[in-house]
Write a protein that holds these residues in place. Sequence first.
Motif, PDB file in Angstrom:
ATOM      1  N   GLY A  68       0.798  -1.220   0.000  1.00  0.00           N
ATOM      2  CA  GLY A  68       0.000   0.000   0.000  1.00  0.00           C
ATOM      3  C   GLY A  68       0.830   1.269   0.000  1.00  0.00           C
ATOM      4  O   GLY A  68       0.321   2.351   0.306  1.00  0.00           O
ATOM      5  N   ASP A  69       2.107   1.150  -0.362  1.00  0.00           N
ATOM      6  CA  ASP A  69       2.958   2.340  -0.434  1.00  0.00           C
ATOM      7  C   ASP A  69       2.433   3.290  -1.505  1.00  0.00           C
ATOM      8  O   ASP A  69       2.022   2.834  -2.579  1.00  0.00           O
ATOM      9  CB  ASP A  69       4.393   1.963  -0.817  1.00  0.00           C
ATOM     10  N   PRO A  70       2.445   4.586  -1.218  1.00  0.00           N
ATOM     11  CA  PRO A  70       2.065   5.522  -2.285  1.00  0.00           C
ATOM     12  C   PRO A  70       3.093   5.454  -3.402  1.00  0.00           C
ATOM     13  O   PRO A  70       4.272   5.175  -3.170  1.00  0.00           O
ATOM     14  CB  PRO A  70       2.089   6.887  -1.601  1.00  0.00           C
ATOM     15  N   ARG A  71       2.626   5.660  -4.616  1.00  0.00           N
ATOM     16  CA  ARG A  71       3.526   5.613  -5.769  1.00  0.00           C
ATOM     17  C   ARG A  71       3.940   7.026  -6.117  1.00  0.00           C
ATOM     18  O   ARG A  71       3.106   7.849  -6.501  1.00  0.00           O
ATOM     19  CB  ARG A  71       2.828   4.948  -6.949  1.00  0.00           C
ATOM     20  N   GLU A  72       5.227   7.299  -5.968  1.00  0.00           N
ATOM     21  CA  GLU A  72       5.772   8.620  -6.265  1.00  0.00           C
ATOM     22  C   GLU A  72       7.035   8.440  -7.087  1.00  0.00           C
ATOM     23  O   GLU A  72       7.969   7.779  -6.639  1.00  0.00           O
ATOM     24  CB  GLU A  72       6.118   9.364  -4.976  1.00  0.00           C
TER      25      GLU A  72
END
Length: 126
Positions: A68-72
Amino acid sequence: MTLADYKQVGALMEAYFEGLYQADSTMLREVFHPQLAYVCATEDDELYLDLETYMARVDGREPPSKRGDPREEEILEIAFASDRLAHVSARMTMIGRDFHDLLTLVRHGAEWRIVAKVFSYVPRKD
């Protein structure tokens, strides 16, 4: 360089980012040159790997997408030295770290491939 070259490198970078986010070694093998040099230049964590060793690490990693890591991510620069040599500077955040990647690309047949991935990271400040 041609617009087609920029598009090819842009598509390669999208596959690179997606492959890392999904921890998908099959996808990443399509962007890396078979003779990849993988170098972590972070102080106290220097690391030098070949393609097979790096892909084994990717295969053993829990995908950031699953965590669930944000994608940046962001391409900072694309520069062509010739019709066979290019450089991409990119940044991305995953697994609790901010990465800065310096990627050297060469033509491999008709396609661009990453032949050297040299990067450093710092812990993410949240």
